[in-house]
Design a protein around this motif. Sequence first.
Motif, short mmCIF file in Angstrom:
data_model
loop_
_atom_site.label_atom_id
_atom_site.label_comp_id
_atom_site.label_asym_id
_atom_site.label_seq_id
_atom_site.Cartn_x
_atom_site.Cartn_y
_atom_site.Cartn_z
N ILE A 36 0.84 -1.20 0.00
CA ILE A 36 0.00 0.00 0.00
C ILE A 36 0.87 1.25 0.00
CG2 ILE A 36 -1.67 1.34 1.34
CD1 ILE A 36 -2.82 -1.33 2.34
N ALA A 37 1.87 1.28 0.89
CA ALA A 37 2.74 2.45 0.97
C ALA A 37 3.64 2.57 -0.24
CB ALA A 37 3.59 2.36 2.25
N GLY A 38 4.10 1.43 -0.77
CA GLY A 38 5.04 1.46 -1.88
C GLY A 38 4.42 1.82 -3.20
N ILE A 39 3.15 1.53 -3.39
CA ILE A 39 2.51 1.76 -4.68
C ILE A 39 2.02 3.20 -4.83
CG2 ILE A 39 0.06 1.29 -4.22
CD1 ILE A 39 0.17 -0.75 -6.51
N ALA A 40 1.94 3.91 -3.69
CA ALA A 40 1.39 5.27 -3.68
C ALA A 40 2.49 6.31 -3.51
CB ALA A 40 0.37 5.40 -2.55
#
Length: 365
Positions: free
Chosen positions: A216-220
């Motif tokens: 979640i954090a890496g894709i955004a």
Amino acid sequence: MADDAAREDGIARLRLIRTPGIGPITYRQLLMRFGAPQAAIDAVPDLARRGGGRAPEIASRAAVEREAEMVARLGARYLFWGQGLYPRLLGEIEAAPPALIVKGNARLLDRPAVAVVGARNASAAAVRFARMLCHDLGDAGIVVVSGLARGIDTAAHAGSLDGGTMAVIAGGIDIFYPPENEALQREIGERGLLIAEQPPGTEPRARHFPYRNRIIAGIAQGTVVVEAAPKSGSLITARYAGEYGRDVMAVPGSPLDPRAQGCNLLIREGATLVQNAADVIESLGPYGGGSVAQPEMGFTGQRISADASDRDRDTIVALLGPVPVPVDELIRQSGLAPAIVQTVLLELELAGRLERHAGGRVSLA
């Protein structure tokens, strides 16, 4: 012929990915060193022998073919690190998932994205705020990413269905969790994008949720926390975002509400205070997004090749112990080239003698 070659390549990748003991970092290093997944498979026994242990048993072709057939039956597809639509920003993090299983509109990965997360037992006011915020972000052309949990995550997806939403789930893409979100999960699979790292049929376990949070954090490009208690999973997502160099934003709340303490703490530590979608957009500044065909330093570019001597291995093993130490520190203290150190660590891990930890740290198993 090309389709056959692509299928064989995908099967070989899955065999590596599903092999116990081969995590995201090891997978990436194997491909960067050997250039092709089958070549990496062939090299694993010798690497483990050099590391002083027994090679892991490579996942069987039959097992991964069954998995691939199930993914196809579910109407989903694989995105492999370094290929096609694999998300560019996610591909940049050290522990990027070697493969994602996605269902729905994969073109959403081409658009800028913001993660919106928060408490499962959220207040009614916070749920309403999250839904309105995500609706406004969608109107501005920003895709909302969340984890399909109860509370804030559910509100975030509901508010952004029309504008574009992506749900990262902890278990298999065919498992509905929480059960009450089955209808929402099905709708996202049709109108948005479902993303899973685990194979189909995997029931979500506690250990899976931090893995989901890193995606979640890496894709955004940034993460907004709407409501969160101290030590909550939402704060883990925010911590990942900070480690990845992404924007961390938080919605302030009453100091009398324990569910607001995590957000207030984030703001005190430097997170951007947000009150509406305009604040989020301003924090992101000029944003980009999208996918990448080959990440920088990917395995299809220049391959890493470094042979370590027995003396090199002895030097690294002598510096290792049960306490995790940063790889950079091993490089500094050993005086060896980074490629040599990484080769030794790869051999030790395949031999079952090394454990990797968060923050680029390693220790003896």
